[in-house]
Design a protein around this motif. Sequence first.
Motif, PDB file in Angstrom:
ATOM      1  N   ILE A 864       0.852  -1.185   0.000  1.00 54.05           N
ATOM      2  CA  ILE A 864       0.000   0.000   0.000  1.00 54.05           C
ATOM      3  C   ILE A 864       0.883   1.227   0.000  1.00 54.05           C
ATOM      4  CG2 ILE A 864      -1.750   1.275   1.296  1.00 54.05           C
ATOM      5  CD1 ILE A 864      -2.639  -1.413   2.500  1.00 54.05           C
ATOM      6  N   THR A 865       0.674   2.116  -0.967  1.00 50.40           N
ATOM      7  CA  THR A 865       1.495   3.318  -1.088  1.00 50.40           C
ATOM      8  C   THR A 865       0.621   4.501  -1.399  1.00 50.40           C
ATOM      9  OG1 THR A 865       1.883   3.022  -3.447  1.00 50.40           O
ATOM     10  CG2 THR A 865       3.485   2.005  -1.918  1.00 50.40           C
ATOM     11  N   ALA A 866       1.130   5.703  -1.047  1.00 51.56           N
ATOM     12  CA  ALA A 866       0.470   6.949  -1.392  1.00 51.56           C
ATOM     13  C   ALA A 866       1.560   7.924  -1.812  1.00 51.56           C
ATOM     14  CB  ALA A 866      -0.309   7.501  -0.226  1.00 51.56           C
ATOM     15  N   SER A 867       1.457   8.428  -3.023  1.00 50.61           N
ATOM     16  CA  SER A 867       2.509   9.296  -3.542  1.00 50.61           C
ATOM     17  C   SER A 867       1.906  10.290  -4.503  1.00 50.61           C
ATOM     18  CB  SER A 867       3.591   8.467  -4.229  1.00 50.61           C
ATOM     19  OG  SER A 867       4.550   9.305  -4.833  1.00 50.61           O
ATOM     20  N   GLY A 868       2.118  11.607  -4.221  1.00 47.19           N
ATOM     21  CA  GLY A 868       1.681  12.654  -5.161  1.00 47.19           C
ATOM     22  C   GLY A 868       0.213  12.650  -5.433  1.00 47.19           C
ATOM     23  N   GLY A 869      -0.618  12.337  -4.463  1.00 44.44           N
ATOM     24  CA  GLY A 869      -2.067  12.321  -4.644  1.00 44.44           C
ATOM     25  C   GLY A 869      -2.590  11.041  -5.228  1.00 44.44           C
ATOM     26  N   THR A 870      -1.695  10.063  -5.449  1.00 45.06           N
ATOM     27  CA  THR A 870      -2.128   8.773  -5.992  1.00 45.06           C
ATOM     28  C   THR A 870      -2.019   7.720  -4.902  1.00 45.06           C
ATOM     29  OG1 THR A 870      -1.416   9.363  -8.211  1.00 45.06           O
ATOM     30  CG2 THR A 870      -1.712   7.022  -7.738  1.00 45.06           C
ATOM     31  N   PHE A 871      -3.116   6.998  -4.730  1.00 44.11           N
ATOM     32  CA  PHE A 871      -3.150   5.917  -3.755  1.00 44.11           C
ATOM     33  C   PHE A 871      -3.120   4.592  -4.490  1.00 44.11           C
ATOM     34  CE2 PHE A 871      -5.681   2.858  -1.247  1.00 44.11           C
ATOM     35  CZ  PHE A 871      -4.895   2.784  -0.122  1.00 44.11           C
ATOM     36  N   SER A 872      -2.247   3.641  -4.091  1.00 44.29           N
ATOM     37  CA  SER A 872      -2.107   2.346  -4.758  1.00 44.29           C
ATOM     38  C   SER A 872      -2.075   1.252  -3.719  1.00 44.29           C
ATOM     39  CB  SER A 872      -0.804   2.299  -5.592  1.00 44.29           C
ATOM     40  OG  SER A 872      -0.794   3.306  -6.566  1.00 44.29           O
ATOM     41  N   PHE A 873      -2.665   0.102  -4.164  1.00 47.61           N
ATOM     42  CA  PHE A 873      -2.521  -1.102  -3.339  1.00 47.61           C
ATOM     43  C   PHE A 873      -2.591  -2.305  -4.256  1.00 47.61           C
ATOM     44  CE2 PHE A 873      -7.072  -0.210  -3.370  1.00 47.61           C
ATOM     45  CZ  PHE A 873      -7.635  -1.447  -3.651  1.00 47.61           C
ATOM     46  N   SER A 874      -2.066  -3.432  -3.751  1.00 46.25           N
ATOM     47  CA  SER A 874      -2.043  -4.686  -4.498  1.00 46.25           C
ATOM     48  C   SER A 874      -2.690  -5.772  -3.659  1.00 46.25           C
ATOM     49  CB  SER A 874      -0.599  -5.083  -4.842  1.00 46.25           C
ATOM     50  OG  SER A 874       0.031  -4.092  -5.621  1.00 46.25           O
ATOM     51  N   PHE A 875      -3.315  -6.797  -4.391  1.00 43.58           N
ATOM     52  CA  PHE A 875      -3.846  -7.950  -3.668  1.00 43.58           C
ATOM     53  C   PHE A 875      -3.815  -9.147  -4.608  1.00 43.58           C
ATOM     54  CE2 PHE A 875      -7.387  -5.884  -5.712  1.00 43.58           C
ATOM     55  CZ  PHE A 875      -8.150  -6.921  -6.239  1.00 43.58           C
ATOM     56  N   GLY A 876      -3.885 -10.339  -4.000  1.00 46.35           N
ATOM     57  CA  GLY A 876      -3.819 -11.570  -4.765  1.00 46.35           C
ATOM     58  C   GLY A 876      -5.140 -11.903  -5.418  1.00 46.35           C
ATOM     59  N   THR A 877      -5.078 -12.525  -6.604  1.00 45.10           N
ATOM     60  CA  THR A 877      -6.278 -12.885  -7.367  1.00 45.10           C
ATOM     61  C   THR A 877      -6.187 -14.322  -7.827  1.00 45.10           C
ATOM     62  OG1 THR A 877      -5.282 -12.153  -9.448  1.00 45.10           O
ATOM     63  CG2 THR A 877      -6.547 -10.516  -8.201  1.00 45.10           C
ATOM     64  N   VAL A 878      -7.330 -14.833  -8.324  1.00 49.77           N
ATOM     65  CA  VAL A 878      -7.409 -16.164  -8.918  1.00 49.77           C
ATOM     66  C   VAL A 878      -7.666 -15.983 -10.404  1.00 49.77           C
ATOM     67  CG1 VAL A 878      -8.651 -18.338  -8.985  1.00 49.77           C
ATOM     68  CG2 VAL A 878      -8.268 -17.192  -6.795  1.00 49.77           C
ATOM     69  N   THR A 879      -6.822 -16.594 -11.205  1.00 51.85           N
ATOM     70  CA  THR A 879      -6.961 -16.445 -12.667  1.00 51.85           C
ATOM     71  C   THR A 879      -8.357 -16.871 -13.115  1.00 51.85           C
ATOM     72  OG1 THR A 879      -4.605 -16.840 -12.943  1.00 51.85           O
ATOM     73  CG2 THR A 879      -6.012 -17.133 -14.889  1.00 51.85           C
ATOM     74  N   GLY A 880      -9.007 -16.014 -13.960  1.00 53.49           N
ATOM     75  CA  GLY A 880     -10.349 -16.286 -14.493  1.00 53.49           C
ATOM     76  C   GLY A 880     -11.480 -15.750 -13.642  1.00 53.49           C
ATOM     77  N   GLN A 881     -11.140 -15.344 -12.416  1.00 52.75           N
ATOM     78  CA  GLN A 881     -12.171 -14.810 -11.535  1.00 52.75           C
ATOM     79  C   GLN A 881     -12.356 -13.322 -11.825  1.00 52.75           C
ATOM     80  OE1 GLN A 881     -14.098 -16.559  -9.150  1.00 52.75           O
ATOM     81  NE2 GLN A 881     -15.219 -14.652  -9.465  1.00 52.75           N
ATOM     82  N   THR A 882     -13.619 -12.834 -11.728  1.00 47.35           N
ATOM     83  CA  THR A 882     -13.939 -11.438 -11.981  1.00 47.35           C
ATOM     84  C   THR A 882     -14.084 -10.706 -10.669  1.00 47.35           C
ATOM     85  OG1 THR A 882     -15.064 -11.995 -14.042  1.00 47.35           O
ATOM     86  CG2 THR A 882     -15.580  -9.866 -13.065  1.00 47.35           C
ATOM     87  N   TYR A 883     -13.474  -9.505 -10.624  1.00 47.96           N
ATOM     88  CA  TYR A 883     -13.459  -8.698  -9.415  1.00 47.96           C
ATOM     89  C   TYR A 883     -13.969  -7.293  -9.752  1.00 47.96           C
ATOM     90  CZ  TYR A 883     -10.270 -12.345  -7.732  1.00 47.96           C
ATOM     91  OH  TYR A 883      -9.717 -13.521  -7.390  1.00 47.96           O
ATOM     92  N   GLN A 884     -14.511  -6.649  -8.717  1.00 46.40           N
ATOM     93  CA  GLN A 884     -14.831  -5.223  -8.781  1.00 46.40           C
ATOM     94  C   GLN A 884     -14.156  -4.528  -7.613  1.00 46.40           C
ATOM     95  OE1 GLN A 884     -19.072  -4.723  -8.763  1.00 46.40           O
ATOM     96  NE2 GLN A 884     -19.225  -4.826 -11.020  1.00 46.40           N
ATOM     97  N   ILE A 885     -13.512  -3.391  -7.887  1.00 43.45           N
ATOM     98  CA  ILE A 885     -12.934  -2.557  -6.837  1.00 43.45           C
ATOM     99  C   ILE A 885     -13.840  -1.346  -6.703  1.00 43.45           C
ATOM    100  CG2 ILE A 885     -10.938  -1.213  -6.129  1.00 43.45           C
ATOM    101  CD1 ILE A 885      -9.206  -3.081  -7.806  1.00 43.45           C
ATOM    102  N   GLN A 886     -14.338  -1.131  -5.486  1.00 41.17           N
ATOM    103  CA  GLN A 886     -15.293  -0.059  -5.213  1.00 41.17           C
ATOM    104  C   GLN A 886     -14.755   0.832  -4.109  1.00 41.17           C
ATOM    105  OE1 GLN A 886     -18.897  -2.144  -4.201  1.00 41.17           O
ATOM    106  NE2 GLN A 886     -19.360  -2.673  -6.362  1.00 41.17           N
ATOM    107  N   SER A 887     -15.201   2.112  -4.091  1.00 43.85           N
ATOM    108  CA  SER A 887     -14.750   3.059  -3.061  1.00 43.85           C
ATOM    109  C   SER A 887     -15.922   3.891  -2.588  1.00 43.85           C
ATOM    110  CB  SER A 887     -13.654   3.959  -3.615  1.00 43.85           C
ATOM    111  OG  SER A 887     -14.163   4.772  -4.675  1.00 43.85           O
ATOM    112  N   THR A 888     -15.765   4.461  -1.369  1.00 42.59           N
ATOM    113  CA  THR A 888     -16.758   5.351  -0.793  1.00 42.59           C
ATOM    114  C   THR A 888     -16.057   6.327   0.130  1.00 42.59           C
ATOM    115  OG1 THR A 888     -18.818   5.526   0.439  1.00 42.59           O
ATOM    116  CG2 THR A 888     -17.302   3.794   1.131  1.00 42.59           C
ATOM    117  N   THR A 889     -16.583   7.515   0.319  1.00 45.55           N
ATOM    118  CA  THR A 889     -15.974   8.520   1.202  1.00 45.55           C
ATOM    119  C   THR A 889     -16.440   8.367   2.632  1.00 45.55           C
ATOM    120  OG1 THR A 889     -17.745  10.053   0.657  1.00 45.55           O
ATOM    121  CG2 THR A 889     -15.739  10.165  -0.685  1.00 45.55           C
TER     122      THR A 889
END
Length: 929
Positions: A864-889
């Motif tokens: 998890i990193t935050a640099s210059g107004g950009t927030f990034s994170f990584s996580f593990g996935t399963v090949t062929g599986q569909t994901y949605q990344i959602q956010s809220t304030t």
Amino acid sequence: MKIRIQIMLAALALVIVANSTRAANIIWTNTAGGTWSDTTNWNPNQTPGSGDVAIITNSGNYTVTLDTSATVSGLTLGTASGSTQVFSISANTLTLNGQALVNSNGQFNLSGSGTIGGNSVLNGTLNCSGGKLLSGALLVSASSVLNISTPGVTLNAYILTNAGTVTWSSGDLSDDSSPVIYNYGLWNAQSDNTISGASSFGNTTFNNFGTFRKSAGTGTTFVDGDTAFNNTGALDIQTGTLAIQKGIGSGTCNIAGGATLSPASSYTFTNSTTFSGTGIINGFVIGNNIVLNGTLTCSGATMSGAVTLASNAVLTVGASGLTVSGFYAGNAFLTNYGTVDWTNGSLTGDHSPQIYNYTLWNAQADSTFDGQGGSGTTTFNNFGTFRKSSGTGTTTLNVSTVFNNSGGLDIQSGTLAIQKGIGSGTCSITNGAVFSPASNYTFTNTTTFSGDGIVSGSLSGNNAVLNGTLTPSGVTVFGTFTLASNALLTVGASGVNFNGSILTNYGTVAWTNGTLNGDVSPQIYNYGVWDAQGDNSFFGHQTSGNTIFINLGTYLKSSGSGTNALDGTTIFNNSGALDIRSGTLTIQTGGGGGTCNIASGAIFSPGSGYTFTNSTTFSGTGSVSGLLAGNNAVLNGTLTSSGATMSGTLTLASNTVLNIGASGLTVNGSPSPAFLTNYGTVSWNTGALLGDNGPQIFNYGSWSVQGNNAFDGRQSSGTTTFNNFGTFRKSIATGTTTLGDFLNFINTGTVDVQNGTVSFVVNPALAGGTLKFGISSSNSFGNINFQATGATLAGTISANLKNLFAPTTNDSFAVLTYGSHTGTFNNYNLPNLPGLIWQTNYGSTAFTLSVTNIAPSSFSPTAITASGGTFSFSFGTVTGQTYQIQSTTNLVPANWITNLTFQATNSSITFSNLINGSPQLFYRTVLQQ
């Protein structure tokens, strides 16, 4: 009559008594006969003088001849039986002032230049075969006989009174110096001779109080114009013709079959006359407030003056017809309270006569009433019944006969043609008969029709109300008519023409046959039932103007398998009901709302000039072809398009079902922009959908695709736009439904493919919408195909399992195929699979849903990193599986926004997002199962 006779007898008796004081009986003694002037023939031997009674009664067959003029106070002639005694006056003059008693064997003969004068009474018989009755008076007493034979007799300044019998067997009566005849008994004309009323000067007066009979002779007994024949007794015409030139008539008149009474124009009927017999009257019937009773036949007669037919009278018009003329009496009023049998011949009016019929006028032949024989017009006012009872041709009342009816017309046979007048009352037309009024015959007030016959000619109305049953065929309608609620108007084989007329129907118009034509802008208002029972046409324009048909009731097509057509010049405005039970109804021009029922097998085909406005409710399983053009129109109920074209602005209400049949449906933006909005159900069963000239479709309800057909968005120009806010569903057929070229499909609702394939030639816009698929088995599921490359995927993917199907591991379903794609779906709405999960696969040419039992990795963000107004994170996935990344304030309340939807292709993913100065952001990962 008896009083008058008694007075005359009394006067003569006084004369006789006065003379008897100095009179003597002078008796004829020469039984060999001889001359009056021979004194030796008398006892005493002297000729009878002015105070004497000449008695010629001695037995023997002999003749006494008047050889010198003589005056006596009486005469007794003949014995009661045995031999015959003759008294002959063939020259000279016998002045008889007293009684002439002629016994049964006496013969009193006047002939040659003989003359009888004086005042006398005849008891017995006087034979006149020539000679003269001069300057005196003769009473022919009861049971006495005056015989007149060739060459007749002359009355000169004489009064002849008959209380017995005058037998006029031959010869003429030549009168002079104003003689007067009083007939109280029988005057029996037995030959064809003449009464001449003025040989040199003065006129004869013949007063008939008894019976004037013509009993023999097939020719004419003529009473000339110098003889005033005044009848208050009886005329009895048994043979030949009795012609009376002048006088006054009443009393009775019998005219035997084959006989004729021929009065002249100077003979006037007064008071009451009773006719009988089957003979005829020709000549003139001049009335001075005359009442005619009984039976009379006019053939070649002329009526003038005031004539009334009593309730028991029967006037028969014979072969030579009848003229009613105001010329001879200065006016003509014929009033009928009895019966006029117009059996033959023509009726003629002249000098403005008037006829008033209160009972029955029976036209029994095909003849004509000419109302203007010379001048003026005839007025015929019918308050009773005018009947045409026989004759298969036409009885005509011509334009000079103003026929005003407030009674009854009864047409039982043939045709009755009335050229002019005013009509109301009743009119019965028997089957096979025809009533043919002309345009100058105007119906007013209320007329009640009945019968199965037809009306031809013209129907001209002045605010007229028609009741009952009528059948016009070949009629032209003028003016203003109303059909009452009980009226049935049946249009016959020759049709009806409406010319500048206004027809309002509260009853029933049964259009069984024939063509309807309009001209000079007629108007029809239908509040009742207009029943088109055949395959006929309404042509609204012949020379000028268009027909306006305003339907506020029911327009019904009840039979006929062909087409009932209202052409482009018939402007049909509907706010009532259309009820199409058979065949096809075509309306080219007009519009409206109301209701429209189309029975199974029937067709409604509006034309390009017919525009739906307001709200129209459809029902029935029949179909609509032609053009459905709307002007902010709302369609309700159930309708089936088969080859129809929609144009303008149309809205299908929430209760509406539009079935698209075998011949399909076209939505056309020309000549007016097309906007079809559906809040109900469109059931696309069979047939193609076509768009042209840039129409727009807004589907908020259900668009149900039940067949394998195509939607082509252009025929000549423009592109069709299909805005799907509701549900576009293919639910039954397993083949392919194609949404073709020039069709922009914008889906913010649901495209639901339960069976078969929906193929888009032009890639649709999917943002904000849902693609839904039905899955029945591993090899049976709905499919959407994007034929073009570069499909942009967005919106929601949804699926449902059918027929209790339960997918197993490794089942896969290529629900979406394309040439190529960009983007991914934002949301997934897939059925729960206990113990299994869904995997989505965005392949190069297909999007596949597959089933697996591989458990997803837990969400464990790393790096998890935050640099210059950009927030990034990584996580593990399963090949062929569909994901949605959602956010809220905020977490309370949470408003999750999807930032990314992806199908994993390796074991991890890194996500980056601009924070953009947000004080806080919460992230989550949603696994699509």
